[in-house]
Design an enzyme around this catalytic site. Structure first.
Site, mmCIF file in Angstrom:
data_model
loop_
_atom_site.group_PDB
_atom_site.id
_atom_site.type_symbol
_atom_site.label_atom_id
_atom_site.label_comp_id
_atom_site.label_asym_id
_atom_site.label_seq_id
_atom_site.Cartn_x
_atom_site.Cartn_y
_atom_site.Cartn_z
ATOM 1 N N CYS A 79 27.756 61.427 4.358
ATOM 2 C CA CYS A 79 27.690 61.426 2.772
ATOM 3 C C CYS A 79 26.395 61.638 2.045
ATOM 4 O O CYS A 79 26.212 62.229 1.051
ATOM 5 C CB CYS A 79 27.886 59.835 2.611
ATOM 6 S SG CYS A 79 29.279 58.851 3.606
ATOM 7 N N HIS A 117 25.159 57.419 -3.768
ATOM 8 C CA HIS A 117 26.032 57.588 -3.264
ATOM 9 C C HIS A 117 27.173 56.431 -3.394
ATOM 10 O O HIS A 117 26.988 55.399 -3.139
ATOM 11 C CB HIS A 117 26.131 57.529 -1.484
ATOM 12 C CG HIS A 117 27.260 57.444 -0.827
ATOM 13 N ND1 HIS A 117 28.612 59.019 -1.093
ATOM 14 C CD2 HIS A 117 27.464 57.134 0.503
ATOM 15 C CE1 HIS A 117 29.065 58.671 -0.471
ATOM 16 N NE2 HIS A 117 28.729 57.667 0.724
ATOM 17 N N ASN A 143 34.958 56.800 -1.333
ATOM 18 C CA ASN A 143 34.053 57.296 -1.439
ATOM 19 C C ASN A 143 34.407 58.656 -0.743
ATOM 20 O O ASN A 143 35.738 58.712 -0.013
ATOM 21 C CB ASN A 143 33.595 56.024 -0.101
ATOM 22 C CG ASN A 143 32.434 56.971 0.959
ATOM 23 O OD1 ASN A 143 32.063 58.036 0.682
ATOM 24 N ND2 ASN A 143 31.760 56.186 1.756
HETATM 25 O O1 UT7 Z 1 29.218 56.365 3.334
HETATM 26 C C1 UT7 Z 1 28.577 55.291 3.951
HETATM 27 C C2 UT7 Z 1 29.572 55.217 5.039
HETATM 28 N N1 UT7 Z 1 30.354 53.928 3.915
HETATM 29 C C3 UT7 Z 1 30.303 52.734 4.661
HETATM 30 O O2 UT7 Z 1 28.670 52.314 2.960
HETATM 31 C C4 UT7 Z 1 31.082 51.726 4.089
HETATM 32 C C5 UT7 Z 1 30.666 50.465 4.555
HETATM 33 N N2 UT7 Z 1 31.335 48.845 4.777
HETATM 34 C C6 UT7 Z 1 31.599 48.598 3.610
HETATM 35 O O3 UT7 Z 1 32.090 48.919 2.486
HETATM 36 C C7 UT7 Z 1 32.298 47.366 4.053
HETATM 37 O O4 UT7 Z 1 32.455 46.451 5.176
HETATM 38 C C8 UT7 Z 1 33.821 47.571 4.320
HETATM 39 C C9 UT7 Z 1 34.879 47.347 2.788
HETATM 40 C C10 UT7 Z 1 34.838 48.001 4.936
HETATM 41 C C11 UT7 Z 1 34.368 46.032 4.196
HETATM 42 O O5 UT7 Z 1 34.013 44.580 3.364
HETATM 43 P P1 UT7 Z 1 33.321 43.715 4.111
HETATM 44 O O6 UT7 Z 1 32.754 43.115 3.371
HETATM 45 O O7 UT7 Z 1 32.335 44.234 4.842
HETATM 46 O O8 UT7 Z 1 34.348 42.922 5.357
HETATM 47 P P2 UT7 Z 1 34.539 42.973 6.761
HETATM 48 O O9 UT7 Z 1 34.823 44.238 7.592
HETATM 49 O O10 UT7 Z 1 33.207 42.549 7.453
HETATM 50 O O11 UT7 Z 1 36.045 41.987 7.114
HETATM 51 C C12 UT7 Z 1 35.988 40.787 6.167
HETATM 52 C C13 UT7 Z 1 37.706 40.800 6.705
HETATM 53 C C14 UT7 Z 1 38.145 40.717 8.176
HETATM 54 O O12 UT7 Z 1 39.053 40.144 8.326
HETATM 55 P P3 UT7 Z 1 39.174 38.726 9.694
HETATM 56 O O13 UT7 Z 1 38.067 38.905 10.720
HETATM 57 O O14 UT7 Z 1 37.399 37.904 8.827
HETATM 58 O O15 UT7 Z 1 39.937 37.604 9.336
HETATM 59 C C15 UT7 Z 1 38.856 41.568 7.722
HETATM 60 O O16 UT7 Z 1 39.644 42.567 9.018
HETATM 61 O O17 UT7 Z 1 38.760 41.429 5.954
HETATM 62 C C16 UT7 Z 1 39.784 41.489 6.398
HETATM 63 N N3 UT7 Z 1 39.540 43.474 5.924
HETATM 64 C C17 UT7 Z 1 40.726 43.611 5.151
HETATM 65 N N4 UT7 Z 1 42.096 42.418 4.545
HETATM 66 C C18 UT7 Z 1 42.827 43.566 3.594
HETATM 67 C C19 UT7 Z 1 39.147 44.487 6.557
HETATM 68 N N5 UT7 Z 1 39.792 45.637 5.804
HETATM 69 C C20 UT7 Z 1 40.639 45.057 5.067
HETATM 70 C C21 UT7 Z 1 41.964 45.097 4.371
HETATM 71 N N6 UT7 Z 1 42.506 44.275 3.200
HETATM 72 N N7 UT7 Z 1 41.434 46.365 3.620
#
Ligand code: UT7
Length: 330
Positions: free
Chosen positions: A116, A255, A285
């Site tokens: 990125c 980004h 992204n």
């Molecule tokens: O480009 C540079 C690289 N990438 C990034 O910068 C991305 C960085 N990370 C993020 O943007 C975020 O971490 C995410 C959007 C990927 C995830 O958000 P989060 O607030 O960090 O959520 P989490 O990974 O802590 O997950 C929370 C919950 C989980 O469920 P449980 O375990 O709490 O029951 C996931 O399974 O949300 C669940 N979850 C979803 N639920 C519905 C994860 N993806 C989804 C989804 N829909 N698409």
């Protein structure tokens, strides 16, 4: 050899494939919903390249527009850098394929793999060649077909990414230009985001396909926290390097990974929201293309004016990061 020639961005272009994939569409593919995606990422839709559009195709259209905007002919380009993690193939470089499509016969061409942050890396590299007098005109393109390496069954990642390309023509300028830059990496954190299969470590085989190793694996939450810290530190560092403060920023182009990351960076740096350019809702992204397309759209929409202080700030797999301060030439 001349030294310290001022280098600026003299033309910008972007290309976004037509097909739109909305959050509602994703609801039919994985266990997710529009409300979760919107509140956790700020993304509403992303664009997906057609089967006959490759990274080189997207890059070519963006480059053509940037050349037109710069009023520079393809044959006057001496360097083409394509920043991408989704090259058309392992080799040759996608930059060589774009050279052929453009007819930029005089250009030296190579790809940059800095995820990125690739567009910012490319800008800084091209600047070195021009500021030393080695080349006069360079084309830097951030282009990705991330849909080709997305696991469409993994809700943790498939809601995040999209395809697109942005391009910039760099040349010498009389005033302003790239004032300063900072690039950084931390290979100790390489496991946080990767496509594990298809390289020399795990060449493509039936097993790598069966294990799903050809698509993006990401530990999102860890990446999230690091992104906030590293992007705000990098932006503050470049401002300090050229003795400017957050108040001097006219347009901040981070980004476009996740709206929540950008909001947290803004809070940490105390940058008012109206100075930040956001387009993550429309495209998701797009890795190296994200900053490039955001810069192009900020310019085309009149958010960047002559004399303005523009900060580019990117972060991604590697981990890698990069920021630069540009004073838009008058
Ligand atoms: O480009 C540079 C690289 N990438 C990034 O910068 C991305 C960085 N990370 C993020 O943007 C975020 O971490 C995410 C959007 C990927 C995830 O958000 P989060 O607030 O960090 O959520 P989490 O990974 O802590 O997950 C929370 C919950 C989980 O469920 P449980 O375990 O709490 O029951 C996931 O399974 O949300 C669940 N979850 C979803 N639920 C519905 C994860 N993806 C989804 C989804 N829909 N698409």
């Amino acid at each position: 050899m001349k030294k310290n020639i001022k280098v600026g961005i003299v033309g910008l272009g972007a290309y976004i494939p037509k097909k739109i994939l909305t959050n509602k569409d994703l609801e039919k593919m994985v266990d997710t919903n529009d409300e979760w995606i919107t509140t956790r990422t700020g993304i509403k839709e992303r664009h997906i390249a057609a089967s006959d559009e490759f990274t080189s195709t997207l890059a070519f259209y963006a480059a053509k527009e940037a050349l037109k905007n710069a009023k520079i002919k393809a044959e006057d380009i001496e360097l083409i850098i394509v920043a991408t993690v989704t090259p058309d193939m392992q080799f040759p470089a996608t930059a060589c394929l774009v050279q052929e499509l453009l007819g930029a016969k005089k250009a030296a061409c190579f790809d940059v793999s800095a995820a990125c942050a690739g567009f910012v890396y490319g800008i800084v590299m091209a600047q070195q060649f021009i500021s030393t007098g080695c080349y006069k005109n360079a084309l830097v393109i951030g282009a990705e077909k991330l849909s080709a390496v997305t696991d469409w069954k993994d809700r943790n990642t498939c809601v995040l990414f999209g395809d697109g390309a942005g391009a910039a023509v760099l040349s010498s300028v009389d005033n302003g230009g790239i004032l300063t830059s900072y690039l950084g990496s931390d290979g100790a954190l390489s496991e946080l985001i990767m496509v594990p299969g298809g390289g020399s470590k795990k060449p493509a085989s039936k097993e790598t396909v069966d294990e799903g190793l050809h698509s993006i694996k990401m530990r999102g939450n860890e990446v999230f926290k690091l992104a906030v810290k590293i992007m705000s530190d990098a932006a503050c560092k470049v401002l300090k390097q050229c003795e400017l403060s957050v108040d001097d920023i006219d347009c901040f182009i981070p980004h476009q990974a996740n709206k929540r990351i950008l909001d947290a960076v803004a809070r940490k740096m105390k940058v008012p929201e109206e100075k930040i350019f956001f387009n993550v809702a429309k495209y998701g992204n797009m890795s190296s293309a994200a900053t490039a397309v955001a810069l192009c759209e900020a310019y085309q929409s009149g958010r960047i004016k002559p004399g303005h202080i523009v900060v580019l700030d990117a972060f991604g797999a590697g981990l890698v990061w990069g920021a630069c301060v540009i004073q838009w030439q008058k």
